[in-house]
Scaffold this active site. Structure first.
Site, short mmCIF file in Angstrom:
data_model
loop_
_atom_site.label_atom_id
_atom_site.label_comp_id
_atom_site.label_asym_id
_atom_site.label_seq_id
_atom_site.Cartn_x
_atom_site.Cartn_y
_atom_site.Cartn_z
N CYS A 1 -9.79 1.15 -18.26
CA CYS A 1 -9.11 1.34 -16.98
C CYS A 1 -7.95 0.37 -16.75
O CYS A 1 -7.53 0.16 -15.63
CB CYS A 1 -10.10 1.26 -15.83
N ASP B 1 -7.26 -7.91 -17.63
CA ASP B 1 -7.87 -9.24 -17.76
C ASP B 1 -8.23 -9.56 -19.20
O ASP B 1 -8.05 -10.69 -19.65
CB ASP B 1 -9.12 -9.35 -16.88
N HIS C 1 0.81 -1.22 0.00
CA HIS C 1 0.00 0.00 0.00
C HIS C 1 0.84 1.27 0.00
O HIS C 1 0.50 2.24 -0.65
CB HIS C 1 -0.96 -0.02 1.19
N GLU D 1 -14.27 -7.22 -19.82
CA GLU D 1 -12.94 -7.80 -19.65
C GLU D 1 -12.91 -9.28 -20.01
O GLU D 1 -11.89 -9.94 -19.86
CB GLU D 1 -12.44 -7.58 -18.22
#
Lengths: 105, 606
Positions: B528, B481, B210, B457
């Site tokens: 995206c 994907d 993170h 996707e």
């Protein structure tokens, strides 16, 4: 305000180390008086344990005190008593640390 | 956030000058090169945290020290209470320790040093201790001199307290520094932005940790996963942090510093210019507007989203929040996160993708460890994403309720991942309708016209895009994907990863087809995947007519610059040609030529 000056001799065998210094400050605290040690001309307030320790007052040291405040007379005797108390247990610091470790387990 | 140039740092510090230069390798956490003094936070061993403070930070630092004194005192008092009753000597010693904490030689001295020397509490305290030691060293009597051990003990308690309080990221560095720690929390990383932090180094973590994610979105250079860095690097030492290659040079020579300065100069000139683009509209010379929005994984990234001038959030991966604790997040917790995002960006849209995880990953949080033994031979084709949501409906409903409730506070868009069938979509719509009815009955506000879109996707969704488009408010093409599924390539498999090619004409044709199908139904089509933030690939995507590209925040100015220097006609022309290419190699050649002709000197890849 009443001021008393006196000289005292450290008679406890190990001098003014942690416990004695602690008791000294505590005893002074119980009285309404400001106590100072005159060390080489410099007055040192008896409120800092580290300064008291660093004065290195060993057995036989002669110490010049001044006390100022309503309880000045009473504090003299109290201070003298602390400086002459016998030491019941010399190994206390080491023992205490051991117990602390034992507690953590 | 001001971008800091790489400056040479003179090796004036006696203690570091004698060290041999050393280069350590980690993983690139976030690109950028910086040279500066290291501050090792929460160091192991006796390596003390030392840094200079700016004047405004002094009162807060003194306050932090006094808090540590309070805590240490409480700790000693608690310990003392366990001895109560006997051992008067022991008690007296503990009393003397408690007294030492507040002794003027410790407390006042440290507070004064913080102010006079403008140094942090740990450093000031160690100096105060040194002053006490000098006094004690003069004591001839051994027994009393040895009481210094008690002073050291008391100071060590204080240092412990300070380092516990040090969990909070320190404030008020007087000079720009590179911070080093085992790991940083996302909140630490956000704090770094407002502090004079050039970059950071950690022992733990990879590119997906993170702190690295946030560092990238803030444009803060970072190298993560450097073994033993907290022990090998000393506070005050000069280091070079190379976030491009995941390298760290400890005590570099002047020549090394010059070399890295030159590396950085090139990158820097580029990003300085890019900053001009942050506040400009994302449109071509002839006025074609394309929304450039942000992909984020954790809410803290919002800082970067706003800083880089994103047109909203194109993808919030909502998995954050599901893996933070041992139990599943409840509706309130999710609602809180979504509401904050929506409010922060209002009136820009915030697109939140519903849970996109595999059952195995959530097994331990699900009641009865439900999918613990879910052994999938093919997890990418298995029970995951929307399929899991439809199977574990209570999980899904909780998230939908949180999403719908947040929709009352701004412009929220719900994005459904991995839709491969019309019936699947219809099933979801039914559930959404049901949840809306429940909320209405309960009198809970939500936006009844909330936009619902799907991720395109899966190849079947591309093929059926015309049918699906009639059912939804928007499309978002998830190329990561889509490329895997359509080219049958696992990009994590080193033997075939090379064949993972975003510029494969098959991929580009699928994108084109999806855009056409969406536009035919009058809905917007976004993209995206990672390729959206790659300036090398972005021209094709822009030419294919996408309405929105969503990328990591720091890539936005790069793509915006590209957009503002071209025309829609040129872009469409390029896309038309590229759609005729036979393979990825040909696509690349065409793109290379286009970029050379249109974008001149700044053809660098991100």
């Amino acid at each position: 305000m009443k001021t008393v000056s006196w000289e005292s001799t450290v008679t406890n065998p190990d001098g003014v180390h942690c416990r004695v210094a602690e008791r000294l400050i505590k005893v002074i605290d119980e009285h309404e008086a400001t106590v100072r040690i005159i060390n080489q001309g410099q007055p040192v307030d008896c409120t800092s344990i580290l300064e008291l320790l660093s004065l290195a007052l060993v057995q036989g040291s002669r110490v010049q005190f001044t006390a100022r405040g309503p309880d000045a007379d009473q504090v003299v005797a109290a201070v003298d008593q602390v400086l002459s108390e016998p030491e019941p247990d010399q190994n206390a610091p080491a023992r205490m640390r051991m117990q602390q470790e034992a507690l953590q387990e | 956030m001001a971008k800091k140039g790489v400056k040479e740092v003179a090796r004036e510090d006696g203690q570091t000058a004698d060290r041999e230069p050393e280069t350590l390798y980690g993983i690139s956490g976030s690109p950028g090169i910086v040279i500066g003094r290291a501050v090792v936070l929460r160091p192991r061993s006796d390596n003390l945290v030392r840094y200079r403070l700016e004047e405004e930070a002094i009162p807060a630092e003194q306050e932090r020290f006094l808090e540590a004194v309070d805590q240490a005192e409480q700790e000693l008092k608690d310990l003392r209470s366990k001895f109560e009753g006997d051992l008067s000597d022991t008690l007296t010693i503990m009393d003397s320790h408690i007294r030492m904490l507040r002794d003027r030689m410790i407390l006042d001295q440290t507070a004064n040093l913080i102010e006079q020397k403008q140094i942090n509490a740990e450093w000031a305290l160690s100096r105060a201790l040194y002053l006490v030691k000098k006094k004690f060293d003069h004591i001839a009597d051994e027994y009393i001199r040895d009481r210094f051990a008690d002073v050291e003990y008391v100071v060590s308690l204080l240092l412990e307290q300070l380092s516990e309080h040090g969990q909070q990221f320190p404030a008020g560095f007087a000079e720009p520094v590179i911070v080093v720690s085992e790991d940083f929390t996302p909140a630490d990383t956000v704090r770094m932005q407002s502090e004079k932090v050039l970059g950071f180094l950690t022992e733990k973590g990879g590119t997906t940790s993170h702190s690295a994610i946030i560092a990238r979105s803030l444009g803060l250079p970072a190298v993560v996963g450097v073994e033993n860095i907290t022990e090998r690097c000393r506070t005050g030492e000069i280091i070079i942090l190379d976030g491009y290659d995941g390298r760290v040079c400890l005590s570099p020579t002047m020549d090394q510093q010059k070399l890295y300065q030159e590396y950085d100069r090139q990158h820097q000139a580029f990003s300085d210019e890019l900053r001009w683009y942050i506040h400009l509209a994302s449109e071509t010379l002839d006025g074609l507007r394309v929304r450039l929005s942000a992909n984020i994984e954790i809410p803290d990234e919002i800082e970067g989203v706003i800083y880089y001038g994103a047109d909203g959030i194109g993808l919030f991966r909502s998995e954050f929040g599901y893996f933070q604790q041992k139990h599943l997040p409840d509706e309130e917790a999710l609602f809180g996160v979504y509401q904050d995002l929506v409010i922060a960006l209002d009136p820009q849209p915030v697109t939140i993708r519903t849970l996109d995880a595999g059952g195995d990953k959530l097994a331990s949080q699900l009641p009865g460890n439900k999918f613990k033994h879910l052994h999938e031979r093919n997890p990418a084709l298995g029970l995951r994403s929307i399929r899991l949501s439809l199977r574990e409906q209570s999980l899904f409903i909780t998230q939908l309720r949180a999403l719908l409730r947040a929709s009352a506070f701004g412009r929220l868009r719900i994005l459904l991942p991995l839709i491969s069938l019309l019936s699947e979509l219809k099933q979801v719509q039914e559930i959404i309708g049901q949840v809306m009815m429940d909320l209405t009955r309960e009198g809970v506000p939500f936006d009844p016209a909330v936009e619902v879109g799907i991720m395109v996707e899966v190849p079947s969704a591309v093929t059926m895009a015309d049918v699906l488009a009639a059912e939804v408010d928007f499309f978002s093409i998830g190329t990561n994907d889509l490329i895997q599924y359509s080219l049958a390539i696992d990009r994590g498999n080193e033997y075939v990863a090379k064949m993972y090619d975003p510029l494969h004409p098959a991929v580009l044709r699928m994108i084109s087809r999806t855009v056409e199908a969406g536009h035919a139904q009058g809905i917007e089509v976004a993209l995206c995947g990672e390729m959206a933030g790659d300036v090398f690939m972005a021209p094709v995507l822009l030419g294919l007519g996408l309405d929105e590209l969503s990328m990591r925040p720091s890539a936005i100015p790069h793509v915006k610059r590209l957009l503002r220097h071209t025309t829609s006609r040129r872009l469409t022309g390029l896309a038309k040609q590229i759609l005729k290419c036979g393979d990825g190699g040909e696509t690349r050649e065409l793109l290379d030529r286009y970029l050379a002709g249109n974008c001149g000197e700044w053809r660098e890849r991100l």
